[in-house]
Write a protein that holds these residues in place. Structure first.
Motif, PDB file in Angstrom:
ATOM      1  N   ARG A 113     -53.190 -15.542  23.854  1.00 22.11           N
ATOM      2  CA  ARG A 113     -54.257 -16.386  23.317  1.00 22.11           C
ATOM      3  C   ARG A 113     -53.589 -17.654  22.805  1.00 22.11           C
ATOM      4  O   ARG A 113     -52.723 -17.590  21.959  1.00 22.11           O
ATOM      5  CB  ARG A 113     -54.994 -15.665  22.184  1.00 22.11           C
ATOM      6  CG  ARG A 113     -55.875 -14.526  22.660  1.00 22.11           C
ATOM      7  CD  ARG A 113     -56.754 -13.985  21.542  1.00 22.11           C
ATOM      8  NE  ARG A 113     -57.635 -12.948  22.034  1.00 22.11           N
ATOM      9  CZ  ARG A 113     -58.813 -13.167  22.609  1.00 22.11           C
ATOM     10  NH1 ARG A 113     -59.245 -14.411  22.726  1.00 22.11           N
ATOM     11  NH2 ARG A 113     -59.548 -12.174  23.046  1.00 22.11           N
ATOM     12  N   ALA A 131     -58.974 -21.339  27.821  1.00 24.10           N
ATOM     13  CA  ALA A 131     -58.996 -20.213  26.888  1.00 24.10           C
ATOM     14  C   ALA A 131     -59.781 -20.560  25.626  1.00 24.10           C
ATOM     15  O   ALA A 131     -60.402 -19.697  25.002  1.00 24.10           O
ATOM     16  CB  ALA A 131     -57.569 -19.798  26.530  1.00 24.10           C
ATOM     17  N   VAL A 178     -57.939 -14.853  27.199  1.00 17.72           N
ATOM     18  CA  VAL A 178     -56.494 -15.062  27.197  1.00 17.72           C
ATOM     19  C   VAL A 178     -56.120 -15.897  28.411  1.00 17.72           C
ATOM     20  O   VAL A 178     -56.879 -16.022  29.374  1.00 17.72           O
ATOM     21  CB  VAL A 178     -55.737 -13.718  27.225  1.00 17.72           C
ATOM     22  CG1 VAL A 178     -56.039 -12.918  25.981  1.00 17.72           C
ATOM     23  CG2 VAL A 178     -56.093 -12.924  28.480  1.00 17.72           C
TER      24      VAL A 178
END
Length: 227
Positions: A49, A87, A93
């Motif tokens: 992330r 993202a 992710v």
């Protein structure tokens, strides 16, 4: 230059922040941090992330791994380019890797700071969506080229594109032949043969340090447009 001023200069490079007031740009710079990478250092990996990464100096490549474990180049990023926006928008992710191809400086704006900005400044959100849409369009064009054009056509088209970007018939390949081959969906050996054939036909001239000079743009354009 102080640390904040340095980050501020980085933030101002990004087109999506160009419409913000200087005060808002300073607010973004407050949340940013500067990262330094040597060549081949990973900026981030698939499955992470991430926040917004802005290239300040150097060059970064984004790539995915194929099922065979080989790299598929997605794009090259230069000063002022950014990555990690997908993202942020989709709350997912990363599906790719980002690696410095030369000593580079990257400004990192954390996820929370960017998302708050998108809520408070709809104009920035719109500009980011426009950028993502343009990148999707470019990806679709590349997919169409890979599936519907020969290697020779794809190479000719890419050489013309690089010359247009450089504003000159003489330019330097921005990446290694291996990465260029990956981007065009072929092998380094095939790419080398195609470049050699173009040089033998006096359509291009290859020089040291990956320099290319287009000698016959008309013929190269014809090769790119062949049906």
């Amino acid at each position: 230059m102080g640390a904040h001023d340095h980050r501020f200069a980085c933030v101002r490079l990004v087109p999506i922040f160009a419409g913000l007031s200087e005060a808002d740009q300073h607010l973004i710079a407050e949340t940013a941090r500067t990262q330094h990478f040597e060549a081949h250092d990973q900026v981030y990996g698939a499955g992470e992330r991430t926040g917004l990464h802005i290239v300040h100096h150097g060059q970064v490549k984004a790539y995915r791994l194929t099922e065979a474990g080989t790299e598929q180049l997605v794009r090259l990023l230069y000063p002022g380019d950014f990555l990690g926006e997908a993202a942020l928008l989709a709350d997912t992710v990363s599906d790719h890797f980002a690696v410095a191809t030369q000593p580079s400086e990257v400004c990192f704006v954390p996820r929370a700071g960017v998302r708050r900005l998108l809520v408070e400044r709809p104009t920035v959100a719109l500009q980011m969506l426009q950028t993502v849409s343009a990148r999707l369009g470019a990806a679709e064009e590349l997919l169409a080229a890979v599936t519907g054009r020969s290697v020779g056509q794809r190479l000719a088209q890419q050489l013309l594109h690089l010359a247009d970007e450089a504003g000159s018939p003489r330019f330097r390949l921005p990446t290694s032949k291996k990465d260029l081959a990956s981007y065009l969906g072929t092998t380094p050996e095939t790419l080398s043969r195609r470049l050699a054939a173009l040089q033998e036909a006096q359509v291009i001239r290859s020089g040291p340090q990956r320099t290319i000079e287009i000698l016959d743009r008309v013929r190269l354009h014809g090769l790119a447009s062949e049906v």
